[in-house]
Motif scaffolding. Structure first.
Motif, short mmCIF file in Angstrom:
data_model
loop_
_atom_site.label_atom_id
_atom_site.label_comp_id
_atom_site.label_asym_id
_atom_site.label_seq_id
_atom_site.Cartn_x
_atom_site.Cartn_y
_atom_site.Cartn_z
N UNK A 130 13.99 -31.96 -5.70
CA UNK A 130 13.97 -31.33 -4.38
C UNK A 130 12.69 -30.53 -4.19
N UNK A 131 11.61 -31.25 -3.95
CA UNK A 131 10.29 -30.64 -3.78
C UNK A 131 9.67 -31.05 -2.44
N UNK A 132 10.51 -31.43 -1.49
CA UNK A 132 10.01 -31.98 -0.23
C UNK A 132 10.10 -31.07 0.97
N UNK A 133 10.56 -29.83 0.79
CA UNK A 133 10.76 -28.97 1.96
C UNK A 133 10.03 -27.62 1.78
N UNK A 134 8.77 -27.69 1.38
CA UNK A 134 7.99 -26.45 1.24
C UNK A 134 8.00 -25.70 2.58
N UNK A 135 8.36 -24.41 2.54
CA UNK A 135 8.51 -23.65 3.78
C UNK A 135 7.22 -22.95 4.18
N UNK A 136 7.26 -22.24 5.31
CA UNK A 136 6.06 -21.58 5.82
C UNK A 136 5.55 -20.50 4.88
N UNK A 137 6.45 -19.91 4.11
CA UNK A 137 6.04 -18.90 3.13
C UNK A 137 5.38 -19.53 1.91
#
Length: 384
Positions: free
Chosen positions: A184-191
């Motif tokens: 699960x490394x596909x949803x890097x957020x804005x932070x």
């Protein structure tokens, strides 16, 4: 990476459940990519594949055992293994699981009947980054480690593929220097928050992560034990690092689709891991260090607030990442982004104190939850 995710998370593979035709098609695709990149075969019988058979559990607490029997009730999983041989003394394992939940069933959080669970983030994203790393490492010069790339089967059923590999390794386990896992490394957020687990499993990891990082907000966890395939290697005294961009509302639901991933973020994660591996390359054999099993400290509780915690939050309190339907949190009008700072008489400073506070309650108990919403402190009455 986008092309790899689009194929693996396509409806045609019907969710890649272990042992199904969809998972086999995914395995063949990954093997073809290994061959295209130029990795040698490191599975069974001069192939990329390592198969294992098991009987599915009838009791959720039952331990699955592997067998050579091939009966109607048996399921066969397939690890896909490629090797980059640099004629080095030690080998680094780079892994990601490629199976998912198929049409739902056990493990799914979807309650409206059967539906394809494509698992783009979980874990086509990890496989795509693994393949990109394989391509980059294949072109690198003068590396002082070999690299073994493994796409694991059976992770969703209990880390079966990684467990089987460590018991039936296709190269000597004592030659494995360390293991990197991406799940699960596909949803890097804005932070740009990136969780890294296993930092305590070798003394060199923390400094190497720090020196290799330019702009990620790293959330480090010491323990080598967790709900993904790195655990199988840690339990064999191998240093591990596990990368994770956090849970989300589509986790284990049909909405985890390819178009929702942050592909620029995935490229940045791939580049960061590659830089980290180059930094570790001249360290020789890494020292292994046992860590405290954080899961053993988790208190037991009989009730739930009905929220998804934000595991990437590293300030005081427990930030809510999602709210479940018809649960106490929703009835109390709590929202995504609220930070729980007190539950009953217990102050909440982190996930562990939140769980300890929750463990004090039973069904039908009523209490007050205090949350911080932006700059406002709110108190809400809840009944479990």
């Amino acid at each position: 990476m986008k092309d790899d995710v689009k194929f693996l998370a396509s409806d045609s593979l019907k969710g890649r459940e272990t042992g199904t035709a969809g998972e086999i098609a995914a395995a063949e695709y990954i093997a073809s990519r290994f061959e295209q990149i130029g990795l040698s075969k490191k599975g069974q019988q001069n192939s990329y594949f390592q198969t294992f058979s098991f009987k599915p559990k009838s009791d959720p607490h039952q331990q699955i055992t592997f067998t050579n029997d091939q009966g109607d009730q048996m399921i066969t999983g397939t690890n896909v293994i490629g090797f980059l041989n640099n004629e080095a003394k030690h080998t680094v394992v780079i892994g990601a699981h490629y199976d998912h939940l198929g049409m739902g069933g056990e493990g799914s959080l979807h309650r409206e009947g059967e539906a394809i669970h494509n698992g783009a983030d979980d874990n086509a994203s990890g496989v795509a980054i693994m393949l990109a790393l394989a391509d980059t490492l294949q072109q690198a010069k003068n590396l002082q480690n070999n690299y073994l790339f493994i796409a694991f089967s059976g992770e969703e059923m209990g880390l079966l593929g990684s467990n089987y590999f460590t018991k039936n390794a296709t190269l000597p386990l004592d030659g494995i220097n360390y293991m990197i896992n991406m799940d699960m490394v596909g949803r890097l957020n804005e932070e740009r928050a990136l969780a890294v687990h296993g930092v305590g499993t070798s003394p060199v990891f923390s400094q190497s992560l720090f020196s290799s990082n330019e702009d990620f907000k790293l959330v480090e966890h010491e323990s080598g034990v967790g709900p993904s395939d790195h655990t199988s290697f840690y339990l064999n005294d191998i240093p591990v690092l596990h990368f994770f961009t956090g849970q989300h509302a589509d986790y284990h639901r049909p909405g985890d689709d390819a178009e929702k991933l942050n592909y620029t973020g995935m490229k940045d994660i791939k580049d960061f891991i590659y830089t980290l591996m180059l930094d570790l390359d001249d360290n020789g054999e890494l020292a292994f260090r046992k860590t405290k099993d954080e899961s053993e400290e988790v208190p037991r509780f009989k009730v739930a607030l009905g929220v998804v915690p934000d595991y990437l939050f590293d300030r005081k309190g427990m930030r809510i990442d999602g709210v479940s339907e018809n649960k106490p949190a929703q009835k109390a009008e709590l929202k995504k982004g609220d930070v729980v700072i007190q539950l009953g008489a217990q102050k909440v400073t982190d996930m562990m104190s939140y769980m300890k506070a929750l463990s004090a309650f039973e069904e039908k108990d009523t209490t007050t939850v205090t949350v911080k919403r932006k700059d406002t402190i709110l108190k809400r009455k809840i009944t479990f």
